[in-house]
Design a protein around this motif. Structure first.
Motif, mmCIF file in Angstrom:
data_model
loop_
_atom_site.group_PDB
_atom_site.id
_atom_site.type_symbol
_atom_site.label_atom_id
_atom_site.label_comp_id
_atom_site.label_asym_id
_atom_site.label_seq_id
_atom_site.Cartn_x
_atom_site.Cartn_y
_atom_site.Cartn_z
ATOM 1 N N ALA A 13 0.854 -1.202 0.000
ATOM 2 C CA ALA A 13 0.000 0.000 0.000
ATOM 3 C C ALA A 13 0.877 1.235 0.000
ATOM 4 N N GLY A 14 0.319 2.336 -0.508
ATOM 5 C CA GLY A 14 1.043 3.608 -0.466
ATOM 6 C C GLY A 14 1.136 4.236 -1.839
ATOM 7 N N LEU A 244 1.355 -1.076 -11.862
ATOM 8 C CA LEU A 244 -0.092 -1.290 -11.938
ATOM 9 C C LEU A 244 -0.414 -2.784 -11.822
ATOM 10 N N ILE A 245 0.404 -3.597 -12.455
ATOM 11 C CA ILE A 245 0.207 -5.052 -12.373
ATOM 12 C C ILE A 245 0.481 -5.528 -10.948
ATOM 13 N N LEU A 246 1.567 -5.036 -10.362
ATOM 14 C CA LEU A 246 1.901 -5.423 -8.984
ATOM 15 C C LEU A 246 0.767 -5.034 -8.029
ATOM 16 N N GLY A 247 0.260 -3.806 -8.202
ATOM 17 C CA GLY A 247 -0.831 -3.334 -7.343
ATOM 18 C C GLY A 247 -2.088 -4.184 -7.512
ATOM 19 N N GLY A 281 -6.498 9.113 -13.267
ATOM 20 C CA GLY A 281 -6.526 10.577 -13.251
ATOM 21 C C GLY A 281 -5.706 11.098 -14.410
ATOM 22 N N SER A 282 -5.441 12.409 -14.425
ATOM 23 C CA SER A 282 -4.700 12.949 -15.576
ATOM 24 C C SER A 282 -3.248 12.463 -15.558
ATOM 25 N N ASP A 283 -2.634 12.402 -14.355
ATOM 26 C CA ASP A 283 -1.242 11.926 -14.288
ATOM 27 C C ASP A 283 -1.034 10.939 -13.150
ATOM 28 N N TRP A 284 -2.060 10.206 -12.803
ATOM 29 C CA TRP A 284 -1.934 9.181 -11.759
ATOM 30 C C TRP A 284 -2.913 8.039 -12.029
ATOM 31 N N MET A 285 -2.638 6.904 -11.368
ATOM 32 C CA MET A 285 -3.554 5.758 -11.437
ATOM 33 C C MET A 285 -3.654 5.175 -10.028
ATOM 34 N N GLY A 286 -4.826 4.623 -9.714
ATOM 35 C CA GLY A 286 -5.009 3.979 -8.417
ATOM 36 C C GLY A 286 -5.480 2.561 -8.650
ATOM 37 N N VAL A 287 -5.051 1.647 -7.802
ATOM 38 C CA VAL A 287 -5.443 0.253 -8.006
ATOM 39 C C VAL A 287 -5.417 -0.491 -6.679
ATOM 40 N N CYS A 288 -6.293 -1.505 -6.550
ATOM 41 C CA CYS A 288 -6.180 -2.426 -5.413
ATOM 42 C C CYS A 288 -6.589 -3.816 -5.909
#
Ligand code: UD1
Length: 422
Positions: A13-14, A244-247, A281-288
């Motif tokens: 996480a983080g 992104l794959i790791l997340g 987002g415009s310059d970020w990605m979030g994943v879980c």
């Protein structure tokens, strides 16, 4: 030789911040040869491949200064040699990009067969065909390739296979040709567009970079580009995609900052089809990590298709999805060999031929000792080791350092149990 010791199976996480793209920075270093004045490049990843490119250019007579944490100033105006260092070139494929600007400016370049990652043949026939069409002569002498051309001329060249490095090399050479060069069925990767954008800001006349047809109006052999602003390296889409794959596999909440999600559209749709929710987002990605994953088939393609450089990390992901997946690597031969180690970790994989494999999942992975075969498969082993229960040792970390800056520090920031030891 350094190695990574990894204890896997823990959630992550983080936040992680993505660095500059290796495959953009390397080409800008080479492009410095076309400039009359020093160029400043910002957001350069501090990785082994960049250090090799720096050594190569310095060996030819360029002056390179590190002007900030990730910034370099390159003055290639004093280059006086055009024979590429044998040892570096044999180990480092991207050195071949220097052939374009050196040939255009000096009329002669010699180099041994360029090496690099160990997969497949990695021929140079397309470089030869492209330069011959632009009026160059090619010969082999004393175990070296020699390209010569008093003046490169305009040409209309169609790629048999769209190649990233050949597109960039011919584009760089074409900036100083007499006449117009048209490249058809060219590669479309975002790094090519970014390179052309900077060259144009300095006086080059390139249209269509980032599409399959690129037209370059040559300025002539004696013209030089003039830098009027620093160049900013775009975010590394392969590093961002790997996180992104790791997340997707391990994160309770991971935010990937300073990236360009639009460069990863193909990966994102694959992850979504497998049941992962990617926030963009415009310059970020979030994943879980979702509760379950669905298997799916993967076919690598030239950009904007699924990148071959993410094939190995994504195959690790497929070992954790439910059902049968087929992996079809269409870009390179011999880029599935790392799967033998994944099998030893417990993955159920049948390698059908040098291009295709079947993965049955989900299978628990267990830690073991491995050797990084190349930079992308090396990072896939890191991801597999973080997913696996127990301890893994990954040798030959140099391969991973070739493409990823301080990867273990970035991983530690998101809770990974990874240590670099001598
Ligand atoms: C670049 C990237 C690499 C990525 C690859 C494909 C850099 C430094 N490296 O490598 O990370 O994996 O694009 O996205 O930018 N080919 C020939 N003859 C040639 C040259 C290439 O047949 O003369 C073939 C290759 O064997 C391969 C295909 O063309 O099958 C595409 O390779 P190419 O795009 O050239 O890869 P690189 O530019 O070496």
């Amino acid at each position: 030789m350094e190695k990574f010791i990894i204890h896997g199976g823990e959630p992550l996480a983080g936040e992680v911040t993505i660095g500059g793209a290796k495959n953009h920075a390397l080409k800008l270093f080479a492009a410095s040869v076309l400039f009359e004045d020093p160029i400043t490049i910002q957001n350069v990843p501090l990785i082994e491949d960049i250090f090799r490119m720096k050594e190569l250019l310095e060996g030819l007579g360029a002056k390179i200064t590190k002007t900030g944490q990730n910034d370099f100033c390159i003055d290639s105006s004093g280059i006086f040699r055009t024979d590429l260092d044998r040892e570096i070139t044999k180990r480092f494929r991207a050195s071949v990009v220097l052939v374009g600007p050196l040939l255009a400016r000096f009329g002669r370049v010699s180099l041994p067969h360029p090496g690099g990652c160990v997969f497949g043949e990695r021929p140079i026939d397309l470089f030869i065909a492209g330069f011959e069409q632009m009026g160059a002569q090619f010969k082999e002498k004393d175990d070296c390739y020699v390209f010569e051309a008093d003046n490169l001329r305009g040409a209309d060249f169609t790629f048999r296979i769209p190649s990233v490095t050949v597109t960039e090399t011919l584009m760089l050479a074409a900036v100083l040709t007499e006449g117009k060069v048209t490249l058809r069925n060219a590669a479309c990767e975002p790094e090519i567009e970014a390179l052309a954008h900077y060259l144009n800001s300095a006086g080059a006349k390139i249209r269509g970079a980032g599409t399959q047809t690129i037209v370059i109006e040559g300025l002539g052999k004696h013209a030089r580009l003039k830098s009027n602003k620093p160049s900013q390296i775009i975010p590394d889409r392969i590093e961002a995609g790997s996180f992104l794959i790791l997340g997707s596999l391990l994160a309770t909440d991971l935010r990937i900052k300073k990236c360009r999600p639009e460069h990863l559209a193909s990966l994102i749709v694959h992850l979504e089809a497998a049941g992962v929710n990617v926030e963009v987002g415009s310059d970020w990605m979030g994943v879980c990590r979702p509760e379950t994953f669905t298997s799916l088939d993967l076919k690598t393609r030239e950009y904007p298709g699924f990148p071959t450089d993410l094939q190995a990390p994504f195959s690790v992901f497929l070992t954790q999805t439910k059902g049968k997946s087929q992996v079809f690597e269409t870009v390179f031969d011999g880029r599935l060999e790392y799967m033998i180690d994944l099998k030893r970790m417990g993955a159920e994989i049948t390698i059908c031929d040098p291009h295709r494999a079947i993965i049955l999942g989900p299978t628990p992975l267990h830690g073991r000792e491995m050797e990084s075969p190349d930079l992308r498969a090396g990072l896939a082993f890191v991801i597999a080791a973080l997913v696996a229960k127990g301890r893994s040792t990954i040798h030959n970390v140099y391969q991973i350092d070739r493409g990823y800056e301080r990867i273990e520090e970035k991983l530690k920031q998101i809770n990974a149990n990874i240590k670099r030891v001598d």
